[in-house]
Design a protein around this motif. Structure first.
Motif, short mmCIF file in Angstrom:
data_model
loop_
_atom_site.label_atom_id
_atom_site.label_comp_id
_atom_site.label_asym_id
_atom_site.label_seq_id
_atom_site.Cartn_x
_atom_site.Cartn_y
_atom_site.Cartn_z
N LEU A 39 10.25 -7.20 -6.37
CA LEU A 39 10.88 -5.97 -5.89
C LEU A 39 11.73 -6.24 -4.66
O LEU A 39 12.81 -5.66 -4.51
CB LEU A 39 9.81 -4.91 -5.59
CG LEU A 39 10.34 -3.55 -5.13
CD1 LEU A 39 11.28 -2.96 -6.18
CD2 LEU A 39 9.19 -2.59 -4.85
N VAL A 82 9.32 6.06 -4.27
CA VAL A 82 10.43 5.32 -4.89
C VAL A 82 11.35 6.27 -5.63
O VAL A 82 12.59 6.15 -5.56
CB VAL A 82 9.87 4.25 -5.87
CG1 VAL A 82 11.00 3.64 -6.69
CG2 VAL A 82 9.14 3.16 -5.10
N LEU A 189 5.76 -6.99 0.64
CA LEU A 189 7.09 -6.37 0.55
C LEU A 189 7.66 -6.09 1.93
O LEU A 189 8.82 -6.40 2.21
CB LEU A 189 7.00 -5.08 -0.26
CG LEU A 189 8.31 -4.31 -0.47
CD1 LEU A 189 9.30 -5.14 -1.28
CD2 LEU A 189 8.05 -2.96 -1.14
#
Length: 207
Positions: A39, A82, A189
């Motif tokens: 991602l 998201v 992330l």
């Protein structure tokens, strides 16, 4: 040497737990980290990514899970964040309508920070408190960066992401508030994006 006088050499045996299957199981156990790396690569390849919204969304996920009192709610909340970021981007690209996603998330966080402790038992309200403070703190940093020039904004939001990575680490070690898989995923992330954004800002790539 055996009784017959013939020397026998020890048979080499594969070390336990290091075979292909064990290695594969070890890799699969780290699936949150692998997904986070993928991602991060996708996000960094997208030049129009809203990094302040990502920082705010990460904090909002923790607060939402704390208010709901369900660690398993973290992943649905993450997908919701998201989706909200995606809607904001589509609105700008397709219709030229800017959507203040970061400000909207901070507003949602403020509602949760007030509503959560007031509507939950005292024991769980104590758990909500740190998440509420973190949400408002990270949210304030994110909103401030939307009013700065690209370079200082990038450095600040990058530091904010690294700060949230530390927050992820604390919750991963304690296995509390959010699912441990989410804490691992978010920590990797945030770290990758935080470092990348700072480098891009310092090198002028965000200017």
């Amino acid at each position: 040497m055996t009784s017959s006088g013939i020397t026998t050499l020890p048979v080499d045996r594969p070390a336990a737990g290091v075979g292909p299957k064990a290695l594969l199981r070890g890799v699969l156990r780290r699936w949150p980290s692998l997904v986070a790396v993928a991602l991060a690569a996708f996000v960094l390849a997208d030049g129009g990514t809203d990094f302040p919204a990502i920082l705010t969304g990460a904090a909002l996920v923790y607060l939402g899970a704390a208010v709901l009192g369900r660690r398993s709610a973290a992943w649905p909340l993450f997908l919701g964040a998201v989706l909200l970021i995606g809607v904001g981007k589509v609105a700008v690209v397709a219709f030229g309508v800017p959507v203040p996603v970061t400000v909207l998330m901070v507003a949602l966080g403020a509602v949760g920070a007030v509503y959560g402790p007031a509507r939950t038992p005292a024991g769980r309200a104590m758990l909500i408190g740190p998440s509420a403070v973190a949400m408002l703190g990270f949210g304030a940093v994110a909103v401030a960066t939307t009013m700065l020039a690209p370079v200082p904004a990038g450095v600040i939001v990058g530091l904010g992401l690294l700060g949230h990575a530390a927050w992820d680490h604390v919750h991963f070690r304690r296995n509390t508030v959010v699912a441990r898989s989410l804490a691992e995923f978010c920590g990797v992330l945030d770290t990758l994006l935080g470092v990348a954004v700072i480098v891009l800002a310092v090198t002028g790539a965000l200017a």
